[in-house]
Design a protein around this motif. Structure first.
Motif, short mmCIF file in Angstrom:
data_model
loop_
_atom_site.label_atom_id
_atom_site.label_comp_id
_atom_site.label_asym_id
_atom_site.label_seq_id
_atom_site.Cartn_x
_atom_site.Cartn_y
_atom_site.Cartn_z
N GLY A 138 -0.42 18.25 -11.46
CA GLY A 138 -1.16 18.99 -10.44
C GLY A 138 -2.00 18.10 -9.54
N ILE A 139 -1.73 16.79 -9.52
CA ILE A 139 -2.51 15.84 -8.71
C ILE A 139 -1.64 15.34 -7.57
CG2 ILE A 139 -3.78 13.67 -8.70
CD1 ILE A 139 -4.19 14.06 -11.73
N GLU A 140 -1.97 15.75 -6.37
CA GLU A 140 -1.22 15.32 -5.20
C GLU A 140 -1.74 13.96 -4.71
OE1 GLU A 140 1.32 16.52 -3.34
OE2 GLU A 140 1.66 18.09 -4.83
N PRO A 141 -0.85 13.03 -4.38
CA PRO A 141 -1.31 11.79 -3.75
C PRO A 141 -2.08 12.12 -2.47
CG PRO A 141 1.00 11.61 -4.37
CD PRO A 141 0.62 13.05 -4.55
N PRO A 142 -3.16 11.44 -2.20
CA PRO A 142 -3.94 11.77 -1.00
C PRO A 142 -3.21 11.36 0.27
CG PRO A 142 -4.77 9.75 -1.98
CD PRO A 142 -3.72 10.28 -2.93
N PRO A 143 -3.46 12.04 1.37
CA PRO A 143 -2.93 11.56 2.64
C PRO A 143 -3.50 10.18 2.95
CG PRO A 143 -4.54 13.31 3.00
CD PRO A 143 -4.28 13.25 1.53
N LEU A 144 -2.72 9.38 3.67
CA LEU A 144 -3.11 8.01 3.99
C LEU A 144 -3.37 7.89 5.48
CD1 LEU A 144 -3.40 5.01 3.11
CD2 LEU A 144 -0.93 4.77 3.55
N THR A 195 0.82 -1.21 0.00
CA THR A 195 0.00 0.00 0.00
C THR A 195 0.85 1.26 0.00
OG1 THR A 195 -1.73 -1.21 1.18
CG2 THR A 195 -1.87 1.19 1.18
N LEU A 196 1.89 1.31 0.85
CA LEU A 196 2.73 2.50 0.88
C LEU A 196 3.51 2.67 -0.41
CD1 LEU A 196 4.08 2.51 4.55
CD2 LEU A 196 2.16 3.75 3.58
N GLN A 197 3.91 1.55 -1.02
CA GLN A 197 4.61 1.62 -2.30
C GLN A 197 3.69 2.18 -3.38
OE1 GLN A 197 7.98 0.87 -2.76
NE2 GLN A 197 7.54 1.97 -4.67
N LEU A 198 2.41 1.80 -3.33
CA LEU A 198 1.43 2.33 -4.28
C LEU A 198 1.36 3.85 -4.19
CD1 LEU A 198 -1.12 2.30 -6.13
CD2 LEU A 198 -2.44 1.82 -4.07
N ILE A 199 1.28 4.37 -2.98
CA ILE A 199 1.21 5.83 -2.79
C ILE A 199 2.45 6.50 -3.36
CG2 ILE A 199 1.05 7.68 -1.09
CD1 ILE A 199 -1.54 6.16 -1.34
N GLU A 200 3.61 5.88 -3.12
CA GLU A 200 4.86 6.46 -3.65
C GLU A 200 4.90 6.40 -5.18
OE1 GLU A 200 8.24 4.62 -1.88
OE2 GLU A 200 7.56 5.00 0.18
N ASP A 201 4.36 5.32 -5.75
CA ASP A 201 4.44 5.14 -7.20
C ASP A 201 3.57 6.13 -7.98
OD1 ASP A 201 6.23 3.10 -6.84
OD2 ASP A 201 4.79 1.48 -7.21
N ALA A 215 3.92 -0.74 17.49
CA ALA A 215 4.95 -0.69 16.46
C ALA A 215 4.49 0.13 15.25
CB ALA A 215 5.31 -2.11 16.03
N LEU A 216 3.24 -0.07 14.82
CA LEU A 216 2.72 0.69 13.69
C LEU A 216 2.74 2.19 13.99
CD1 LEU A 216 -0.34 -1.42 12.48
CD2 LEU A 216 1.63 -0.75 11.10
N ARG A 217 2.31 2.56 15.16
CA ARG A 217 2.28 3.99 15.52
C ARG A 217 3.69 4.57 15.55
NH1 ARG A 217 -3.01 4.75 16.75
NH2 ARG A 217 -4.11 3.00 17.69
N GLN A 218 4.65 3.79 16.03
CA GLN A 218 6.02 4.29 16.08
C GLN A 218 6.63 4.41 14.69
OE1 GLN A 218 7.95 1.52 18.70
NE2 GLN A 218 6.98 2.35 20.56
N VAL A 219 6.38 3.39 13.85
CA VAL A 219 6.97 3.37 12.50
C VAL A 219 6.50 4.56 11.68
CG1 VAL A 219 6.92 2.15 10.29
CG2 VAL A 219 7.42 0.90 12.40
N PHE A 220 5.19 4.88 11.79
CA PHE A 220 4.63 5.90 10.90
C PHE A 220 4.46 7.26 11.57
CE2 PHE A 220 2.91 1.80 9.30
CZ PHE A 220 3.61 1.79 8.10
N GLN A 221 4.97 7.39 12.78
CA GLN A 221 4.77 8.61 13.54
C GLN A 221 5.29 9.85 12.81
OE1 GLN A 221 6.55 8.50 17.42
NE2 GLN A 221 5.37 10.25 18.18
N GLU A 222 6.43 9.68 12.13
CA GLU A 222 7.05 10.84 11.49
C GLU A 222 7.07 10.72 9.97
OE1 GLU A 222 10.87 11.32 13.20
OE2 GLU A 222 10.11 11.75 15.22
N GLN A 223 6.30 9.80 9.42
CA GLN A 223 6.27 9.65 7.96
C GLN A 223 5.26 10.61 7.36
OE1 GLN A 223 6.58 5.73 6.54
NE2 GLN A 223 5.96 6.21 4.44
N ALA A 224 5.71 11.47 6.46
CA ALA A 224 4.84 12.49 5.89
C ALA A 224 3.68 11.87 5.13
CB ALA A 224 5.66 13.38 4.94
#
Length: 296
Positions: free
Chosen positions: A183-189, A169-175, A209-218
């Protein structure tokens, strides 16, 4: 606040590249709860396995569905939109029985942007569009995300599910990030931890663990709300009812909140501008009707 309050219709895709994480259940229950709050909700079933399309009883079945919309650019609402038995909750049925749309959109010019270009036909009719997607990487999934203001991804509290989330899923957002050039921004996840067993220490560790991993991911946020693994959800699905109408009180002796309270908290976290409406939903409905005041 995740959305522009002045916008006519909010678009949320419920996504995961992993199957069986609760996307359809989330779409059905969240959509019906928000409809019961007096808002106009449209469900769009993009899954080739049309579970959402058969979740609720239909009062009016439209002649067409997602195939006519995406294959032929059908824009007439009366041809596309079916009405469920839930007041204020409509549905565009999945009817791509042969799974042809992925191939069609893959080879069509701007195929991944087709849904985004078709959405204006719905904007003055609905407050919220919820898109249910298939549990695999596909052109349809990318198309849904590119049409969305927000992506919501349920994840079960298991190590393998967390790894698949990062890999898929995160790779999809990056791709889809290169669409910024158009002019199309990927949506926040937003990540929704689903089917949490209150007594499971493993589930609690994965949540932390999930909360820690993604705490600072934009662009990625783990929601404060989680969905407990309680019997009310499969029972509601079996009856074709939203879970907040099936369980609006917490059973004696259980620590997990009532399904009504979970749905209210989840909806309020995703759509804070509508919290006052959500507070009025009681879950008690006469003869299956909506449990709110006048619609807008």
């Amino acid at each position: 606040m995740p959305f522009d309050e002045e916008k006519l219709m909010q678009v949320v895709s419920i996504i995961s590249t992993k199957g069986c994480v609760g996307k359809t259940t989330t779409a059905a229950n969240l959509g019906c709860f928000i409809a019961d709050a007096g808002l106009r909700v449209l469900l769009l079933d993009l899954d080739v396995q049309p579970t959402l399309s058969s979740y609720f009883t239909l009062d009016v079945r439209a002649p067409g569905g997602i195939y006519e919309m995406l294959a032929f650019n059908e824009r007439r609402i009366e041809q596309l939109v079916s009405r469920t038995a839930i007041a204020g909750l409509d549905l565009v049925l999945s009817n791509d029985d042969r799974g042809e749309l992925n191939t069609l959109l893959l080879h069509a010019p701007h195929g991944r942007l087709r849904l985004r270009h078709l959405l204006p036909v719905f904007r003055t009719h609905y407050d919220l569009l919820l898109i249910d997607t298939q549990g695999a990487r596909s052109v349809l999934l990318e198309m849904a995300v590119l049409a969305s203001d927000l992506a919501l991804s349920p994840v079960t509290p298991e190590i393998l599910a967390a790894r698949e989330l990062r890999r898929g899923t995160l790779q999809l957002i990056e791709d889809i990030a290169p669409y910024r050039h158009l002019g199309i921004e990927p949506p926040p996840l937003r990540l929704l931890i689903n089917r949490v067993h209150p007594v499971s220490s493993n589930a609690r560790l994965v949540q932390q663990a999930l909360r820690q991993v993604f705490q600072e991911q934009a662009g990625v946020q783990v929601l404060d709300t989680d969905v407990p693994a309680i019997e009310a959800y499969p029972r509601a699905a079996t009856r074709g009812l939203p879970v907040h109408r099936v369980e609006y009180r917490r059973p004696a002796g259980r620590t997990a909140p009532a399904a009504l309270d979970t749905m209210r908290t989840l909806a309020g976290e995703l759509f804070p501008a509508w919290r006052e409406r959500f507070a009025l939903v009681t879950g008690r409905a006469d003869a299956g009707g909506a449990s709110h005041g006048e619609r807008t």
